[in-house]
Write an enzyme that holds these catalytic residues in place. Structure first.
Site, PDB file in Angstrom:
ATOM      1  N   GLY A 197      77.013 -29.731  -7.815  1.00  0.00           N
ATOM      2  CA  GLY A 197      77.058 -30.637  -8.948  1.00  0.00           C
ATOM      3  C   GLY A 197      77.570 -30.045 -10.198  1.00  0.00           C
ATOM      4  N   GLY A 198      77.570 -30.693 -11.203  1.00  0.00           N
ATOM      5  CA  GLY A 198      78.339 -30.057 -12.351  1.00  0.00           C
ATOM      6  C   GLY A 198      77.797 -28.915 -12.800  1.00  0.00           C
ATOM      7  N   MET A 199      76.516 -28.569 -12.877  1.00  0.00           N
ATOM      8  CA  MET A 199      76.048 -27.586 -13.062  1.00  0.00           C
ATOM      9  C   MET A 199      75.787 -26.493 -12.232  1.00  0.00           C
ATOM     10  SD  MET A 199      75.249 -28.379 -15.992  1.00  0.00           S
ATOM     11  CE  MET A 199      75.328 -29.454 -17.362  1.00  0.00           C
ATOM     12  N   VAL A 257      73.874 -24.905  -5.117  1.00  0.00           N
ATOM     13  CA  VAL A 257      72.678 -24.697  -4.602  1.00  0.00           C
ATOM     14  C   VAL A 257      72.590 -24.101  -3.312  1.00  0.00           C
ATOM     15  CG1 VAL A 257      70.227 -25.327  -4.330  1.00  0.00           C
ATOM     16  CG2 VAL A 257      71.664 -26.463  -6.451  1.00  0.00           C
ATOM     17  N   ASP A 296      67.518 -34.922 -18.428  1.00  0.00           N
ATOM     18  CA  ASP A 296      68.513 -35.354 -17.367  1.00  0.00           C
ATOM     19  C   ASP A 296      67.603 -35.872 -16.458  1.00  0.00           C
ATOM     20  OD1 ASP A 296      71.036 -36.186 -16.369  1.00  0.00           O
ATOM     21  OD2 ASP A 296      71.213 -34.429 -15.437  1.00  0.00           O
ATOM     22  N   LYS A 301      70.047 -21.776  -7.334  1.00  0.00           N
ATOM     23  CA  LYS A 301      71.079 -22.299  -8.165  1.00  0.00           C
ATOM     24  C   LYS A 301      71.815 -21.414  -8.781  1.00  0.00           C
ATOM     25  CE  LYS A 301      71.529 -26.233  -9.997  1.00  0.00           C
ATOM     26  NZ  LYS A 301      71.279 -27.749 -10.555  1.00  0.00           N
ATOM     27  N   GLY A 343      73.224 -28.133  -1.571  1.00  0.00           N
ATOM     28  CA  GLY A 343      73.827 -28.952  -2.707  1.00  0.00           C
ATOM     29  C   GLY A 343      74.890 -28.711  -3.789  1.00  0.00           C
TER      30      GLY A 343
END
Length: 566
Positions: free
Chosen positions: A42-44, A47, A157, A62, A40
């Site tokens: 994403g913006g953070m 993963v 979130d 992560k 995975g």
């Protein structure tokens, strides 16, 4: 980006030569975790599926972007939050394992690896979920939220992509508490918005501190998406969506899916209240209420199914509808009468006579009708009856629902029913205004047509962005109705709209001050010869606020500067 449309990256296999792996920019190892594949992004951060080099334990690892680590105080905040997250042990929360710093100052944290898919993926495949499954998932999320809130942790979130579904069909909430570290009381970090716009609470959108009730609002938005296949608000830009969360009105879920039970529809709407105090007090109370209403629904459904079967067997030739609420009462009375007559013996043979049975049926139906007409309905049943009539296409039925059910209920307990009944007041006033009546022997319409026209005119100006003109109309109308006791409720509506418009104007003025200062900096940079900085500021204004009617003049000025630079 719309979270309902966000894509889940495909897993990346780590087979191949080292050079191929380097080209794919997938690390071989992160701390003690040997990377197997990418699962995975994403913006953070990204993963990976990792296996511990000593224990062989699997984990989702992560890796945090380097830009976050450079944020002032990030490391200290992250360390404090990690200590809190270690205390979260719950079957519906992805367990935190460890955190650390790998080579090249790469910060990471490892959490329980859940083999399954995200709720986003499930909704992408099925569009929306059966409401019973939504209830089941929501109860599990409530357990997770209660555990975290009891530990003093707010998620901030909550959204479909942060909800994993394991092989057994259970929900697992992930990234718990990490978003709070990234935000640290601010809306932006390195230029991005913390929290996904479609599922963000109004208070977060305004930059206020998030609370457990903020998570409940996000849960309401997730429930809305599960039930309808879409978030409660969407727009062309993130700012559009945020503005709608702050000031907009969503369509009730049962407008898209009529089969949703009324109680579930109302529960979702309560979670999506703008004011935190109007939502449920906490996740535990919400779960109890949801479980209680679901149990009642199942009990009624079971009884209805049993009654329908018995009714079809006992009096299938009588010609009545078993789904009618009077059918159960009629059946029970008829059965008791039959048993009594058989017990007497002499009258038993009469029950074989069709005419006798029909006569008995007529008497029972008449008695049941009289009985039902004289049974006092509970407040909830009166509201449901009035609501049903108010949703009719017939003005006569709507007026009946208002006058016989909703208006008396409102007058008896205004504080208790104000929020639920107020939305129907506008329609009732319009119906009364359009209903002809005799005045001096002539048919005329009601005297509420003019105030309603002015309300609609104010709404029109608001919709086209002319907030000042809408405010002027409503303020004048409010003064015109002052001291008229017959217009008290209409003034309630006017005051609510005035409050919303004033908040909109305040937000618009704050935005305009912000943009004026930005343009001043751009002018100063241009005057000093720093055209690059001036260009960057003006381009940012055009990109961020090009679709905002309250920023139109500033966007125009910025665009003119950019055009001159070309």
């Amino acid at each position: 980006m719309n979270d309902m449309d966000e894509t889940i990256p495909q897993e990346e296999d780590l087979s191949g030569t080292p050079s191929e792996r380097d080209a794919a920019e997938i690390p071989r190892q992160i701390g003690p975790w040997v990377v197997q594949k990418k699962i995975g992004a994403g913006g953070m951060g990204s993963v990976y599926l990792g296996v511990h080099e000593e224990s062989g334990e699997e984990a989702a690892v992560k890796v945090l972007p380097a830009s976050l680590a450079r944020e002032p105080g990030f490391i200290a905040r992250f360390s404090r939050e990690v200590e809190s997250m270690k205390t979260l042990k719950n079957p519906y929360i992805v367990n935190f394992i460890e955190s650390g710093v790998a080579e090249n100052e790469t910060h990471y944290y490892a959490m329980e690896y859940v083999e399954g898919e995200t709720l986003t993926g499930l909704l992408r495949r099925q569009t929306r979920l059966p409401w019973e499954q939504v209830v089941e998932f929501t109860l599990q999320i409530c357990v997770a939220l209660k555990s975290a809130h009891d530990s003093g942790i707010v998620h901030r979130d909550l959204k479909p992509s942060n909800l994993l579904i394991d092989r057994h069909g259970n929900i697992k909430l992930t990234d718990f508490g990490v978003a709070q570290v990234f935000a640290a009381g601010k809306l932006t970090v390195t230029g991005g918005i913390i929290g996904t716009a479609e599922f963000m609470s109004p208070e977060q959108a305004q930059g206020h501190r998030a609370s457990k009730k903020s998570d409940l609002y996000s849960l309401g938005a997730v429930m809305y998406a599960m039930l309808t296949g879409r978030p409660p608000f969407s727009g062309k830009t993130t700012l559009d969506v945020i503005q709608k969360h702050k000031f907009g009105q969503f369509d009730r879920p049962n407008m898209y899916v009529p089969e949703i039970p009324l109680w579930l529809n109302d529960l979702v709407c309560q979670l999506l209240e703008k004011e935190p105090d109007k939502r449920f007090p906490d996740a535990y109370v919400l779960s109890r209420r949801l479980q209680e209403m679901y149990n009642r629904h199942k009990e009624k459904q079971t009884l209805a199914e049993g009654d329908a079967t018995d009714s079809a067997t006992v009096v299938s030739d009588a010609g009545y509808d078993p789904s009618d609420p009077n059918a159960t009462l009629m059946r029970d009375m008829m059965r008791a009468q039959i048993e009594q007559e058989y017990a007497k013996g002499k009258l038993g043979g009469l029950l074989d006579n069709t005419y006798v049975l029909l006569l008995l049926l007529v008497l029972i139906v008449s008695g049941a009708f009289y009985f039902m007409r004289n049974v006092e309905l509970t407040p909830e049943e009166r509201f449901a009856a009035g609501q049903h009539l108010m949703e009719s296409d017939s003005r006569t039925e709507r007026l009946q629902g208002w006058r016989e059910y909703l208006e008396p209920l409102w007058e008896e307990a205004p504080e208790e029913w104000n929020e639920k009944i107020l939305p129907y007041y506008s329609q009732a006033e319009k119906d009364k205004a359009s209903k002809p009546r005799l005045v001096n022997g002539k048919l005329v319409k009601g005297d509420l047509a003019e105030p309603e026209r002015l309300l609609q005119l104010a709404e029109h100006y608001r919709s086209v962005g002319d907030i000042d003109r809408a405010l002027a109309i409503l303020e004048s109308l409010d003064g015109l109705l002052e001291g008229n006791p017959q217009q008290d409720r209409l003034q309630i509506r006017i005051e609510e709209q005035l409050r919303t418009l004033r908040e909109l104007r305040t937000a618009a003025h704050g935005l305009q001050d912000f943009l004026e200062q930005a343009l001043d900096r751009a002018r100063a940079a241009s005057d000093s010869g720093d055209a690059e900085t001036a260009t960057r500021i003006c381009r940012s204004i055009v990109v961020l606020y090009g679709q905002n009617e309250h920023a139109a003049s500033y966007v125009k000025t910025a665009q003119e500067f950019l055009d001159r630079r070309q």
